[in-house]
Design an enzyme around this catalytic site. Sequence first.
Site, PDB file in Angstrom:
ATOM      1  N   LYS A 146       8.019  17.550  68.315  1.00  0.00           N
ATOM      2  CA  LYS A 146       8.805  18.685  67.820  1.00  0.00           C
ATOM      3  C   LYS A 146       8.367  18.939  66.396  1.00  0.00           C
ATOM      4  CE  LYS A 146      12.401  20.922  69.606  1.00  0.00           C
ATOM      5  NZ  LYS A 146      12.568  20.990  71.048  1.00  0.00           N
TER       6      LYS A 146
HETATM    7  N1  GLU Z   1      11.544  24.060  72.816  1.00  0.00           N
HETATM    8  C1  GLU Z   1      11.746  23.884  74.216  1.00  0.00           C
HETATM    9  C2  GLU Z   1      12.465  22.580  74.497  1.00  0.00           C
HETATM   10  O1  GLU Z   1      13.188  22.079  73.680  1.00  0.00           O
HETATM   11  C3  GLU Z   1      10.473  24.069  75.009  1.00  0.00           C
HETATM   12  C4  GLU Z   1       9.348  23.149  74.672  1.00  0.00           C
HETATM   13  C5  GLU Z   1       8.027  23.488  75.342  1.00  0.00           C
HETATM   14  O2  GLU Z   1       7.960  24.442  76.089  1.00  0.00           O
HETATM   15  O3  GLU Z   1       7.071  22.771  75.065  1.00  0.00           O
HETATM   16  O4  GLU Z   1      12.397  22.042  75.569  1.00  0.00           O
END
Ligand code: GLU
Length: 420
Positions: free
Chosen positions: A106
């Site tokens: 993240k």
């Molecule tokens: N931000 C989204 C999540 O928390 C999607 C992450 C992604 O598609 O890699 O799952």
Amino acid sequence: MTEPNVFLASIRQQMDRAATLAHVPDHVRAILAEPKNELIVHFPVRMDDGSFRLFKGYRIQHNNLLGPYKGGLRFHQDTRLDDLKALSAQMTLKCALMNIPFGGAKGGVKCDPSSLSSDELMRVTRRFTHALGANIGPEYDIPAPDVGTDAQVMVWIMDTYMNTAGYSGRNAQQRVVTGKSVECGGTEGRAQATGKGVVHCITEWARERGIALEGKTALVQGYGKVGSHTALILSKLGVSVVGVGDHTGYRLNPEGFNAHRMAEYVKKNRSIEGYPAGEACSRADFFAQEADILVPAALQNQIGAGEAKTLKVKLIVEGANGPVMPDGDAVLQERGIDVVPDLLANAGGVTVSYYEWVQNGRQEIWDSEKVEGRLERSMKRAYQRVAERAREQGFSMREAANVLAVERLARVYAERMIFP
Ligand code: GLU
């Protein structure tokens, strides 16, 4: 002294409990407790008035045992290292639970995107991508949208990365990010994917209990990418959205909001503030409103013991990551309110991100039927795995999801062993 981070403490505690319940070895527990890499960058950006501002960006790479690091980028003024550490660990568990060959990561930039012009946002994105350099890559770490970022931001990242990656094999770099616009190499169905996944969980929950969804009511907190699509899809199923909220305030409407009109309004005005239907209400009134379903689709740490005590819903489906706090969770369990946890509930997003990455890698284009069919099967199967495990061992759905994820990681560590 900085305050201990509630969210990170909660995720660590959840992983620890899952490790105990799943009887995984201590070294796996220790590995999962910390991210592998924590990258912090500072980069200058020229603002529209000619001045320069220094921004802080992050990429936290939690684990890459199952595949490349994967997870969203969050552009938000409250972005904090510890929150991103928690969110990155959740991505590792989410991909493991969903059987997707990705690890967890993240990141983000500490900024308020609504205070930036579109040009400024582009320059922030491009400079951030440049600062990350080779720390992201199509086989190494693949960002995606999260709070405050969208397909446009992903396309800027892709373009910046492709332009700095050298001439040969440039097109193979396209899949350095997912969540791109369809025109620029994204997939059909990614924009709605998280909302679709949330609703698949709701329909499975209702099916298991023999409940008809038509005529039921829902509250939706957050009207961004996840909340708006959830509301739209629920409305199509005859579920009436009687309460909405975002960072500007809350509104109730016993008649049900027109989810489509509200989405148009939010697109134009960037929030629900001043929406010309329903009545404005307090945050407390929103959480105390009687309804069948609550979908928190905003940020972490929204439902503590206080909110949990006043809720008058039967089901909570976590569209956001970490919206229910540990003390809230305890009250919900005591009160018999069902919770579909974030790892499962919002996994539609990363699942379709995976489809996008596969299509880019194979130069394929799938139609929306194919994407949606696969997503539906994948979500429903995952829901069943979690529900079954919860039933068999008397776990909450959250415990079951965490246990399934940690077990999978532990099985792979057991076979691969630890290098060298
Ligand atoms: N931000 C989204 C999540 O928390 C999607 C992450 C992604 O598609 O890699 O799952």
